[in-house]
Design a protein around this motif. Structure first.
Motif, PDB file in Angstrom:
ATOM      1  N   TYR A  59       0.832  -1.208   0.000  1.00  0.00           N
ATOM      2  CA  TYR A  59       0.000   0.000   0.000  1.00  0.00           C
ATOM      3  C   TYR A  59       0.868   1.259   0.000  1.00  0.00           C
ATOM      4  CZ  TYR A  59      -4.325  -2.566   0.951  1.00  0.00           C
ATOM      5  OH  TYR A  59      -5.411  -3.386   0.876  1.00  0.00           O
ATOM      6  N   PHE A  60       1.938   1.228   0.764  1.00  0.00           N
ATOM      7  CA  PHE A  60       2.843   2.388   0.836  1.00  0.00           C
ATOM      8  C   PHE A  60       3.493   2.645  -0.521  1.00  0.00           C
ATOM      9  CE2 PHE A  60       7.050   4.215   1.655  1.00  0.00           C
ATOM     10  CZ  PHE A  60       6.665   5.384   2.278  1.00  0.00           C
ATOM     11  N   ARG A  61       3.966   1.580  -1.167  1.00  0.00           N
ATOM     12  CA  ARG A  61       4.595   1.735  -2.483  1.00  0.00           C
ATOM     13  C   ARG A  61       3.597   2.223  -3.523  1.00  0.00           C
ATOM     14  NH1 ARG A  61       7.814  -3.274  -4.305  1.00  0.00           N
ATOM     15  NH2 ARG A  61       8.467  -1.798  -5.872  1.00  0.00           N
ATOM     16  N   TYR A  62       2.352   1.738  -3.451  1.00  0.00           N
ATOM     17  CA  TYR A  62       1.308   2.172  -4.381  1.00  0.00           C
ATOM     18  C   TYR A  62       1.009   3.663  -4.200  1.00  0.00           C
ATOM     19  CZ  TYR A  62      -3.193   2.200  -6.817  1.00  0.00           C
ATOM     20  OH  TYR A  62      -4.222   2.478  -7.671  1.00  0.00           O
ATOM     21  N   TRP A  65       3.907   5.712  -5.449  1.00  0.00           N
ATOM     22  CA  TRP A  65       3.909   5.733  -6.914  1.00  0.00           C
ATOM     23  C   TRP A  65       2.993   6.837  -7.430  1.00  0.00           C
ATOM     24  CZ3 TRP A  65       6.201   4.486 -11.215  1.00  0.00           C
ATOM     25  CH2 TRP A  65       5.485   4.442 -12.399  1.00  0.00           C
ATOM     26  N   TRP A  66       1.783   6.936  -6.884  1.00  0.00           N
ATOM     27  CA  TRP A  66       0.840   7.935  -7.370  1.00  0.00           C
ATOM     28  C   TRP A  66       1.246   9.345  -6.949  1.00  0.00           C
ATOM     29  CZ3 TRP A  66      -2.219   7.605 -11.249  1.00  0.00           C
ATOM     30  CH2 TRP A  66      -2.654   6.357 -11.666  1.00  0.00           C
ATOM     31  N   ILE A  67       1.833   9.478  -5.792  1.00  0.00           N
ATOM     32  CA  ILE A  67       2.334  10.793  -5.385  1.00  0.00           C
ATOM     33  C   ILE A  67       3.457  11.235  -6.315  1.00  0.00           C
ATOM     34  CG2 ILE A  67       3.623  11.998  -3.570  1.00  0.00           C
ATOM     35  CD1 ILE A  67       1.925  10.435  -1.545  1.00  0.00           C
ATOM     36  N   SER A  68       4.375  10.319  -6.646  1.00  0.00           N
ATOM     37  CA  SER A  68       5.472  10.680  -7.548  1.00  0.00           C
ATOM     38  C   SER A  68       4.958  11.003  -8.949  1.00  0.00           C
ATOM     39  CB  SER A  68       6.527   9.572  -7.587  1.00  0.00           C
ATOM     40  OG  SER A  68       5.980   8.389  -8.097  1.00  0.00           O
TER      41      SER A  68
END
Length: 86
Positions: A59-62, A65-68
């Protein structure tokens, strides 16, 4: 009539405000460090919590990803494909 809106605050109240900020900043740093240490321990130690930690990492990586992608798009690194599709 009893309120003093137009008068400047006394020097003692402004200095206590600065102290409150430094104290709250210290607590923030302490709690952040403690949360990071607990997170590192949870990731490195094997046990029954391992599947839950892996799900949280996904969840953190997802989210990251969207923030980046949002940051990249806001500085002009997007492809412009959404404009063409609309």
């Amino acid at each position: 009539m009893g309120s003093r809106r137009g008068t400047p605050s006394s020097p003692s109240s402004s200095s206590s405000r600065g102290t409150d900020i430094s104290i709250s900043g210290g607590w923030l740093m302490l709690l952040s460090t403690l949360a990071l240490a607990i997170g590192i321990l949870l990731v490195t130690i094997d046990g029954p919590h391992e599947k839950h930690v892996e799900e949280l990492v996904k969840y953190f990586r997802y989210g990251l990803w969207w923030i980046s992608l949002g940051i990249a798009s806001s500085i002009g690194l997007g492809s412009g494909l959404h404009t063409f599709v609309l």
